[in-house]
Scaffold this motif. Sequence first.
Motif, PDB file in Angstrom:
ATOM      1  N   ALA A  96     -19.256 -21.703 117.240  1.00 39.90           N
ATOM      2  CA  ALA A  96     -20.188 -22.398 116.352  1.00 39.90           C
ATOM      3  C   ALA A  96     -20.622 -21.494 115.210  1.00 39.90           C
ATOM      4  O   ALA A  96     -20.823 -21.954 114.080  1.00 39.90           O
ATOM      5  N   ALA A  97     -20.755 -20.190 115.475  1.00 37.27           N
ATOM      6  CA  ALA A  97     -21.183 -19.245 114.443  1.00 37.27           C
ATOM      7  C   ALA A  97     -20.076 -18.914 113.457  1.00 37.27           C
ATOM      8  O   ALA A  97     -20.350 -18.380 112.379  1.00 37.27           O
ATOM      9  N   TYR A 141     -24.264 -26.859 121.673  1.00 38.25           N
ATOM     10  CA  TYR A 141     -23.740 -26.111 120.523  1.00 38.25           C
ATOM     11  C   TYR A 141     -23.012 -27.012 119.538  1.00 38.25           C
ATOM     12  O   TYR A 141     -22.905 -26.659 118.352  1.00 38.25           O
ATOM     13  N   ALA A 194     -24.281 -26.635 115.801  1.00 39.47           N
ATOM     14  CA  ALA A 194     -23.323 -26.403 114.719  1.00 39.47           C
ATOM     15  C   ALA A 194     -23.452 -27.451 113.625  1.00 39.47           C
ATOM     16  O   ALA A 194     -23.143 -27.184 112.461  1.00 39.47           O
ATOM     17  N   GLN A 253     -26.217 -28.577 112.621  1.00 33.66           N
ATOM     18  CA  GLN A 253     -27.459 -28.320 111.901  1.00 33.66           C
ATOM     19  C   GLN A 253     -27.620 -26.819 111.682  1.00 33.66           C
ATOM     20  O   GLN A 253     -28.511 -26.181 112.244  1.00 33.66           O
ATOM     21  N   PRO A 254     -26.735 -26.215 110.879  1.00 28.76           N
ATOM     22  CA  PRO A 254     -26.814 -24.762 110.673  1.00 28.76           C
ATOM     23  C   PRO A 254     -28.120 -24.366 110.012  1.00 28.76           C
ATOM     24  O   PRO A 254     -28.724 -25.146 109.266  1.00 28.76           O
ATOM     25  N   ASP A 255     -28.555 -23.143 110.304  1.00 22.93           N
ATOM     26  CA  ASP A 255     -29.792 -22.633 109.703  1.00 22.93           C
ATOM     27  C   ASP A 255     -29.658 -22.593 108.184  1.00 22.93           C
ATOM     28  O   ASP A 255     -28.636 -22.151 107.645  1.00 22.93           O
ATOM     29  N   THR A 261     -24.188 -13.647 115.023  1.00 22.74           N
ATOM     30  CA  THR A 261     -24.293 -13.593 113.568  1.00 22.74           C
ATOM     31  C   THR A 261     -24.884 -12.264 113.133  1.00 22.74           C
ATOM     32  O   THR A 261     -25.487 -11.542 113.930  1.00 22.74           O
ATOM     33  N   PRO A 271     -19.283 -25.812 108.720  1.00 15.67           N
ATOM     34  CA  PRO A 271     -19.917 -25.931 110.044  1.00 15.67           C
ATOM     35  C   PRO A 271     -19.738 -27.303 110.687  1.00 15.67           C
ATOM     36  O   PRO A 271     -19.632 -27.399 111.915  1.00 15.67           O
TER      37      PRO A 271
END
Length: 487
Positions: free
Chosen positions: A163-164, A115, A119, A121-123, A465, A64
């Motif tokens: 980003a996903a 974004y 990106a 700081q991805p979940d 996602t 990411p």
Amino acid sequence: MQLSRTEIHLDGRWARPDGTEKIPVENPFTEEIIAEIPACTATDVDRAVTAARAAFDGWADTDPLDRAAALDRLYAALASRASTLAETISLELGTPQKFATRVQVGLPLTVLKSYVDLARQPDAAETIGNSLVLREPVGVVGAITPWNYPLHQVIAKLAPALAAGCTVVLKPSELTPLVAYQLFDAIDEARLPPGVVNLVTGTGPVVGEALAGHPDVDMVSFTGSTAVGRRISHLAADRIARVALELGGKSANIILDDADLPTAVRAGIANCFINSGQTCTAWTRMLVHRSRYAEALELAAQFAAGYQLGGPFEPATRLGPLVSATQRDRVRAHIERGLADGGRLVTGGLDAPVPERGHFVAPTIVADVDPDSALAQEEIFGPVLSVIAFDDLDQAVAIANNSRYGLAGAVFAGDDERALAVARRIRTGSVEINGGSFNPLAPFGGYKQSGIGRELGGHGLAEFTQLKAIQHRTVQQEAGQREAVQR
């Protein structure tokens, strides 16, 4: 500045399309043809989807942080072209240069930067009991975008999809495709991997249909009319593909009896006439308490008089032309019908003076509009405001919700708490109270026939996602297995 283009962008390079047909691009102010672009075929769509499919695994597996770095390079490449992008949008859409710079280019740059940050700081993976819950990219995305915000609507899909970890095939509107070519020049400069983003140009019935119905497209993200959105839903449903639809609107601006009337009316006029009324969120219905109705009409006419019509590069212009002669004629027909249905012309109308050239409609205000009439129900997409009186709060809410759409709206009241109470009762995806500004990080989308799904911010990222649950063995399971073996 090069405007005409002969190629499309496939698998990281400019390539010749399958056919030789061209689509002319008109300047709506001069009414001159300023460029030509390829009229792609279903074969071109298949080539683009094949490239996106081949690139998907590699892009989905990219760290990411590396995807964020690529988006940041794209941001820098676009920001360096900001003045050219704004000029191009003014040429192909007729948008006044100041608005093109501040909104048509400034807003998508803000969205793209958001974004980059998301990106980075991805979940984190979520744990629910013995399950590890992950978000993974949905796959190949077909993005079909409209003509009224030709860069913003692209970035609102492209940035979160990338980003996903998705790959994208973009079909921009054939009415305003030129800025998309400049976007792909920036994509080349940003060194995005081949096939991650692909460009096909052409008409909706040919290219749009082929993209929405392609068996290797996992998700279709569309912004445009409700009628076309319905068609895309059917095409995607045949193969159980995901859709995200941002469709039409007929938003209401409710002005209560204790509101700051000049502020409310001025804001309502500005919102209705923004981008020459060619905005899906435009507050095209102004609902005013009857005790202040006459005063509101006087103010509306006064403010509308300040919207000077003209060319996009003339400093005094506040209202440019509509995008095409077809759109102009459609808006004029709505005005004519609205007056025939009993509306009272306050200002503008079919006989109001407009520039001799260009697809202009004068800023028009119609009072005493029946809430059930076509003028109050149909999305007009031009500088036309319907004004409707109400007697009490319940009636105002009922009129506001009397629409098959539910995209946006506004409430003006003497205090925010009263406005908030009304906003909660309006069946729309967003509501501004007492002049609250648009937030590009908040979820954007509609209720009812205004669409499915949300764009912008973290909620927009989540649309691209899908969820996966991975179940771990638990201590209890292991103990149970040991007990079974011992037996």
